[in-house]
Design an enzyme around this catalytic site. Structure first.
Site, PDB file in Angstrom:
ATOM      1  N   ARG A   1       2.391   9.704  -5.443  1.00 21.88           N
ATOM      2  CA  ARG A   1       2.035  10.990  -6.074  1.00 21.88           C
ATOM      3  C   ARG A   1       2.489  10.980  -7.540  1.00 21.88           C
ATOM      4  NH1 ARG A   1      -1.269  10.854  -1.906  1.00 21.88           N
ATOM      5  NH2 ARG A   1      -0.487  11.826  -0.003  1.00 21.88           N
TER       6      ARG A   1
ATOM      7  N   HIS B   1       1.521   5.434  -1.679  1.00 20.27           N
ATOM      8  CA  HIS B   1       1.193   6.617  -2.482  1.00 20.27           C
ATOM      9  C   HIS B   1       2.497   7.259  -2.961  1.00 20.27           C
ATOM     10  CE1 HIS B   1      -3.035   6.564  -1.051  1.00 20.27           C
ATOM     11  NE2 HIS B   1      -2.482   6.081   0.053  1.00 20.27           N
TER      12      HIS B   1
ATOM     13  N   HIS C   1       0.870  -1.200   0.000  1.00 23.24           N
ATOM     14  CA  HIS C   1       0.000   0.000   0.000  1.00 23.24           C
ATOM     15  C   HIS C   1       0.895   1.235   0.000  1.00 23.24           C
ATOM     16  CE1 HIS C   1      -3.862   2.120   1.452  1.00 23.24           C
ATOM     17  NE2 HIS C   1      -2.965   3.067   1.164  1.00 23.24           N
TER      18      HIS C   1
ATOM     19  N   ASN D   1      -5.071   7.436  -6.167  1.00 27.04           N
ATOM     20  CA  ASN D   1      -5.830   8.655  -5.817  1.00 27.04           C
ATOM     21  C   ASN D   1      -5.103   9.921  -6.253  1.00 27.04           C
ATOM     22  OD1 ASN D   1      -3.929   8.097  -3.772  1.00 27.04           O
ATOM     23  ND2 ASN D   1      -5.082   9.241  -2.244  1.00 27.04           N
TER      24      ASN D   1
ATOM     25  N   LYS E   1      -9.148  -0.257  -6.182  1.00 32.18           N
ATOM     26  CA  LYS E   1      -9.203   0.345  -4.857  1.00 32.18           C
ATOM     27  C   LYS E   1     -10.571   0.990  -4.653  1.00 32.18           C
ATOM     28  CE  LYS E   1      -7.610   1.798  -0.930  1.00 32.18           C
ATOM     29  NZ  LYS E   1      -6.615   2.847  -0.683  1.00 32.18           N
TER      30      LYS E   1
ATOM     31  N   HIS F   1     -10.448   1.043   1.309  1.00 29.19           N
ATOM     32  CA  HIS F   1     -10.322   2.031   2.380  1.00 29.19           C
ATOM     33  C   HIS F   1     -11.612   1.924   3.197  1.00 29.19           C
ATOM     34  CE1 HIS F   1      -8.969   5.968   4.172  1.00 29.19           C
ATOM     35  NE2 HIS F   1     -10.209   5.833   4.632  1.00 29.19           N
TER      36      HIS F   1
ATOM     37  N   ALA G   1      -4.162  14.716   5.646  1.00 30.39           N
ATOM     38  CA  ALA G   1      -3.976  13.416   6.290  1.00 30.39           C
ATOM     39  C   ALA G   1      -2.959  12.594   5.513  1.00 30.39           C
ATOM     40  CB  ALA G   1      -5.306  12.670   6.330  1.00 30.39           C
TER      41      ALA G   1
ATOM     42  N   HIS H   1      -4.784  -0.604   5.621  1.00 24.66           N
ATOM     43  CA  HIS H   1      -4.405   0.212   6.786  1.00 24.66           C
ATOM     44  C   HIS H   1      -5.398   0.063   7.951  1.00 24.66           C
ATOM     45  CE1 HIS H   1      -7.239   2.866   4.802  1.00 24.66           C
ATOM     46  NE2 HIS H   1      -6.356   3.467   4.033  1.00 24.66           N
TER      47      HIS H   1
ATOM     48  N   ASP I   1       1.254   2.575   3.549  1.00 27.20           N
ATOM     49  CA  ASP I   1       0.408   3.754   3.340  1.00 27.20           C
ATOM     50  C   ASP I   1       1.241   5.034   3.399  1.00 27.20           C
ATOM     51  OD1 ASP I   1      -1.858   5.198   2.764  1.00 27.20           O
ATOM     52  OD2 ASP I   1      -2.595   5.220   4.823  1.00 27.20           O
TER      53      ASP I   1
ATOM     54  N   HIS J   1       2.676  14.573   2.045  1.00 32.90           N
ATOM     55  CA  HIS J   1       2.095  15.897   1.800  1.00 32.90           C
ATOM     56  C   HIS J   1       3.176  16.899   2.209  1.00 32.90           C
ATOM     57  CE1 HIS J   1      -2.134  14.565   1.249  1.00 32.90           C
ATOM     58  NE2 HIS J   1      -1.826  13.646   2.151  1.00 32.90           N
TER      59      HIS J   1
END
Ligand SMILES: NC(=O)N[C@@H](CC(=O)O)C(=O)O
Ligand SMILES: [Zn+2]
Ligand SMILES: [Zn+2]
Length: 346
Positions: free
Chosen positions: A18, A16, A14, A42, A100, A137, A264, A175, A248, A252
């Site tokens: 970007r 991210h 899992h 996402n 997902k 999720h 988050a 998660h 996860d 950011h």
């Protein structure tokens, strides 16, 4: 000579990464440790079609460092409009790992998420038939449900009925954060598994809220009370193959986290495998570490285990206070704190 720990190269189930300029930092941070990673879709706009996922995968591959054989496994974003044809196309493509499910509004960039799970029954049936996994999720978004109860209510309201209706559909509850999630996964059939993040294993909501609010510990699903943290620790350390590693890691920029309305997500990739090693050592359970990090996820997805190995050195180091990516500052999870294991010789 310091103590060493040798293990099969792990995978991150899992992640991210970007997009755009940020890939120059996020891809090497993960590729230094993991052979494969499930890349979450996402983005804005979300990655909903196979062609988009393959184009995104190419952008990622352009940043894989020399000498690494990092393999991004692309997750597609399930929407209310996802068609059975797209499921078939995904099933036939080895670079696509699954779909997902984000309930609309649950988390970062989830505006296109699913609003009516029951309405997707034929899509889930096709996924079950073609053995395409559903990554979930698991939080409801209703404003009247308390944020600390959103996972438990999602499980009762949607996940239990979904698993009952489609018992052969492979479901990964992503998660997980509660005893309720652990109980659900344990009670469900062999088609249900879960990923667990470093932050949910190493922290509870006191670590986010006592003595001042810590935005870098804020992620979704939100950290829960200590008894839930302990249930997750027990699950991860139990040697049960239904629970495996998924960071996860979700960067950011610092100014987006340290804000009146902070984003988050915890950016754990700069220390991910070391954070998990820290947890397993804390509980004197290094004998259970390799299977959780490197075997159970591949086994559940029906993929081969990695052949190559990595070596962790036992030495104290500090996670950097910030890392810079494309001219922006990011605060890694565990910034400024020490860890006792370090990957590689640096
Ligand atoms: N976990 C998070 O807090 N944030 C993730 C989204 C997600 O996994 O829900 C993100 O993309 O920032
Ligand atoms: Zn999520
Ligand atoms: Zn995520």
């Amino acid at each position: 000579m310091s103590k060493q720990f040798s293990m099969t190269r792990p995978d991150d189930w899992h992640l991210h990464l970007r997009d755009g300029d940020l890939l120059a930092g996020t891809v090497p941070a993960t590729a230094r440790q993991f052979k494969r990673a499930v890349i979450m879709p996402n983005l804005v706009p979300p990655v909903t079609e196979v062609a988009q996922a393959l184009a995104y995968r190419e952008r990622i591959m352009a940043h894989v460092p020399e000498g690494s054989d990092f393999d991004p496994l692309m997750a597609l974003y399930l929407t209310q409009q996802t068609s059975v044809d797209t499921i078939r196309e995904a099933a036939a493509n080895p670079h696509v790992i699954g779909f997902k499910l984000y309930p609309a509004g649950a988390t970062t960039n989830s505006a296109s998420g699913v609003t009516d799970i029951d309405g997707l029954s034929s899509v889930f049936a096709a996924m079950a038939e073609l053995q395409v996994p559903l990554l979930v999720h698991g939080e409801v978004t209703d404003s009247e449900i308390d944020i600390f109860d959103r996972e438990q209510v999602f499980i009762d309201r949607y996940l239990k009925p979904l698993h009952a209706k489609h018992p052969t559909l492979k479901i990964i509850l992503e998660h997980i954060t509660t005893q309720d999630a652990v109980d659900f996964v344990l009670a469900a059939g062999p088609t249900v598994a879960a990923t667990i993040t470093p932050q949910h294993l190493l922290m509870n909501r006191n670590d986010m809220l006592v003595g001042g609010i810590r935005p870098h510990h804020y992620c979704l699903p939100i950290l829960k009370r200590r008894t839930h943290q302990q249930a997750l620790q027990q699950a991860a350390l139990s040697g049960n193959p239904k629970f495996f590693l998924g960071t996860d890691s979700a960067p950011h920029a610092q100014d987006k986290k340290e804000a009146a309305c902070g984003c988050a997500g915890c950016y754990s990739a700069p220390a991910a495998i070391e954070l998990y090693a820290h947890l397993f050592e804390l509980f004197d359970a290094m004998d259970k570490f390799e299977a959780f990090a490197s075997h159970f996820g591949a086994d559940f997805y029906g993929l081969p285990r990695n052949q190559e190995r990595i070596v962790l050195q036992q030495r104290t180091w500090q996670v950097p206070q910030t890392v810079s990516i494309a001219g922006q500052s990011f605060v890694p999870y565990w910034a400024g704190d020490s860890l006792n294991w370090k990957l590689g010789d640096d």
